[in-house]
Design a protein around this motif. Structure first.
Motif, PDB file in Angstrom:
ATOM      1  N   GLY A  28       1.266  14.767  -4.675  1.00  0.00           N
ATOM      2  CA  GLY A  28       2.001  14.133  -3.593  1.00  0.00           C
ATOM      3  C   GLY A  28       1.714  12.656  -3.408  1.00  0.00           C
ATOM      4  N   LYS A  29       0.790  12.118  -4.194  1.00  0.00           N
ATOM      5  CA  LYS A  29       0.494  10.687  -4.157  1.00  0.00           C
ATOM      6  C   LYS A  29       0.585  10.138  -5.571  1.00  0.00           C
ATOM      7  CE  LYS A  29      -3.402  11.496  -1.834  1.00  0.00           C
ATOM      8  NZ  LYS A  29      -4.730  11.237  -1.208  1.00  0.00           N
ATOM      9  N   GLU A  30       0.494   8.848  -5.681  1.00  0.00           N
ATOM     10  CA  GLU A  30       0.649   8.175  -6.968  1.00  0.00           C
ATOM     11  C   GLU A  30      -0.527   8.510  -7.889  1.00  0.00           C
ATOM     12  OE1 GLU A  30       1.269   3.525  -8.394  1.00  0.00           O
ATOM     13  OE2 GLU A  30       0.209   3.993  -6.537  1.00  0.00           O
ATOM     14  N   ILE A  31      -0.230   9.126  -9.041  1.00  0.00           N
ATOM     15  CA  ILE A  31      -1.278   9.393 -10.025  1.00  0.00           C
ATOM     16  C   ILE A  31      -1.806   8.056 -10.548  1.00  0.00           C
ATOM     17  CG2 ILE A  31      -1.780  10.374 -12.291  1.00  0.00           C
ATOM     18  CD1 ILE A  31      -1.514  12.491 -10.161  1.00  0.00           C
ATOM     19  N   ALA A  32      -3.141   7.961 -10.619  1.00  0.00           N
ATOM     20  CA  ALA A  32      -3.849   6.736 -11.018  1.00  0.00           C
ATOM     21  C   ALA A  32      -3.720   5.629  -9.983  1.00  0.00           C
ATOM     22  CB  ALA A  32      -3.401   6.238 -12.388  1.00  0.00           C
ATOM     23  N   GLY A  33      -3.319   5.977  -8.771  1.00  0.00           N
ATOM     24  CA  GLY A  33      -3.261   4.978  -7.707  1.00  0.00           C
ATOM     25  C   GLY A  33      -4.608   4.326  -7.452  1.00  0.00           C
ATOM     26  N   ASP A  34      -5.694   5.091  -7.623  1.00  0.00           N
ATOM     27  CA  ASP A  34      -7.028   4.533  -7.413  1.00  0.00           C
ATOM     28  C   ASP A  34      -7.342   3.432  -8.422  1.00  0.00           C
ATOM     29  OD1 ASP A  34      -7.416   6.218  -5.290  1.00  0.00           O
ATOM     30  OD2 ASP A  34      -8.765   7.593  -6.334  1.00  0.00           O
ATOM     31  N   VAL A  35      -6.782   3.541  -9.629  1.00  0.00           N
ATOM     32  CA  VAL A  35      -6.979   2.494 -10.639  1.00  0.00           C
ATOM     33  C   VAL A  35      -6.175   1.256 -10.259  1.00  0.00           C
ATOM     34  CG1 VAL A  35      -6.802   1.889 -13.078  1.00  0.00           C
ATOM     35  CG2 VAL A  35      -7.401   4.225 -12.413  1.00  0.00           C
ATOM     36  N   TRP A  36      -4.920   1.444  -9.873  1.00  0.00           N
ATOM     37  CA  TRP A  36      -4.096   0.321  -9.444  1.00  0.00           C
ATOM     38  C   TRP A  36      -4.747  -0.404  -8.268  1.00  0.00           C
ATOM     39  CZ3 TRP A  36      -0.058  -1.811 -11.854  1.00  0.00           C
ATOM     40  CH2 TRP A  36       0.648  -1.057 -12.797  1.00  0.00           C
ATOM     41  N   GLU A  37      -5.355   0.362  -7.349  1.00  0.00           N
ATOM     42  CA  GLU A  37      -5.950  -0.234  -6.153  1.00  0.00           C
ATOM     43  C   GLU A  37      -7.399  -0.679  -6.357  1.00  0.00           C
ATOM     44  OE1 GLU A  37      -5.346   2.863  -3.267  1.00  0.00           O
ATOM     45  OE2 GLU A  37      -3.185   2.895  -3.665  1.00  0.00           O
ATOM     46  N   GLY A  38      -7.999  -0.302  -7.475  1.00  0.00           N
ATOM     47  CA  GLY A  38      -9.355  -0.715  -7.778  1.00  0.00           C
ATOM     48  C   GLY A  38     -10.424   0.028  -6.987  1.00  0.00           C
ATOM     49  N   LYS A  39     -10.133   1.245  -6.542  1.00  0.00           N
ATOM     50  CA  LYS A  39     -11.067   1.991  -5.704  1.00  0.00           C
ATOM     51  C   LYS A  39     -12.389   2.236  -6.431  1.00  0.00           C
ATOM     52  CE  LYS A  39      -8.565   2.896  -1.969  1.00  0.00           C
ATOM     53  NZ  LYS A  39      -8.145   4.255  -1.628  1.00  0.00           N
TER      54      LYS A  39
END
Length: 335
Positions: free
Chosen positions: A229-240
């Protein structure tokens, strides 16, 4: 009254929450109809209602009536929704519950205002329900802890910190996510009926909530896009600075670490999809995801083990069993 199943419980929390929010058709002018639509947007998308369901089952297990516990569970879901609106703005997230984030649809000013309004409705719901004072205090505690953890994470991103350890991550997540995900729902279950929560609820709840968040980080990289339900690899895009990323940076070759850090220092809008795909692949195949999953499973197992004996003494054993079953889904979650 029989204890409702998890699906029915979530439906009742959802209906109560939406019934408390303004409706577009009741607005006296078009701008306020839009205001109502913004407030209802994230709640109407649904979600797992996990925290509200945990709170409601915990309250029932402690002997509360359904009618007394339902508003508090709905207020906890309102907390989740306004916090997500703000979190998505702060992270620059693209997707939430399978649709574009609120600020992508309406712009930051209107989305931010909607998050503020949902925060106010959370307190208004508790006032309307005549919740006991200790319940208000617990909502203040979970709100301040979440903000403190969020500040840590944002500060690390803005300062481009890469010297962090797994212990730093666990400290941040304990405040940002773990407390309101599991510790607060358990504690609220006791507070609703006027009981002091056992200290165990804090200790075990933080382990369960931390394990849940680590699994969320795992699913962000390795989950099913339709279920997640959320963007896959969003943590990479956001640099988490997740446990996965920190483990990878400690174990990879120096030249690979330098390449990853250059990418992570780059603002989201300037990142290239191919470079993000490279780091995503490295995280998946480096052993870092498996390491994080192992940490999560250990924390979840410890938290459940600590709670097992305390649940046996609760007055409503049917609800206690349902609460236990729901907590176990934190271990087995796939979305």
């Amino acid at each position: 009254m029989p204890v409702p199943g998890a699906g029915e419980l979530r439906s009742q929390i959802h209906r109560y929450l939406l019934d408390f929010l303004p409706r577009p058709e009741d607005a006296r002018r078009p701008e306020l109809a839009e205001y109502a639509r913004l407030l209802r947007d994230y709640p109407e998308r649904g979600g797992k209602m996990l925290r509200g369901a945990l709170c409601l089952y915990a309250a029932l297990a402690h002997g509360a009536s359904f009618e007394r516990a339902l508003p508090v569970a709905a207020a906890l879901e309102l907390f989740q929704n306004w916090a997500l609106v703000h979190d998505d703005i702060e992270d620059g997230s693209e997707e939430r519950r399978g649709r574009p984030t609120l600020h992508r649809l309406y712009g930051v000013p209107l989305a931010l205002n909607a998050g503020d309004a949902l925060h106010a409705f959370m307190w208004a719901l508790l006032v309307h329900a005549k919740a006991p004072q200790p319940v208000f205090s617990e909502f203040a505690e979970l709100s301040t802890r979440t903000a403190r953890g969020q500040h840590l994470e944002i500060s690390w991103l803005e300062a481009a910190r890469f010297d962090l350890t797994g212990a730093d991550y666990l400290e941040m997540v304990s405040d940002k996510a773990a407390y309101y995900t599991a510790a607060a729902p358990l504690r609220l279950g006791a507070l609703i009926v006027g009981e002091a929560p056992p200290p165990l609820y804090l200790d075990a709840g933080l382990k369960l909530g931390t394990g849940f968040q680590i699994m969320d980080d795992v699913l962000n990289l390795a989950g099913d896009n339709e279920k997640y339900g959320k963007e896959i690899a969003g943590d990479v895009w956001e640099g988490k600075r997740t446990l996965i990323l920190l483990h990878y940076l400690r174990s990879c070759a120096p030249e690979e670490r330098s390449k990853a850090e250059r990418l992570l220092r780059t603002a989201r809008e300037s990142k290239k999809a191919g470079e993000v795909a490279w780091l995503h692949s490295r995280l998946l195949h480096s052993g870092a995801v498996q390491h994080a999953r192992g940490v999560a499973e250990k924390l979840l197992a410890e938290g459940l083990s600590e709670l097992k004996s305390s649940f046996k003494g609760l007055p409503n054993q049917e609800a206690a069993l349902a609460l236990w079953d729901l907590l176990e889904t934190l271990v087995r979650r796939e979305a």
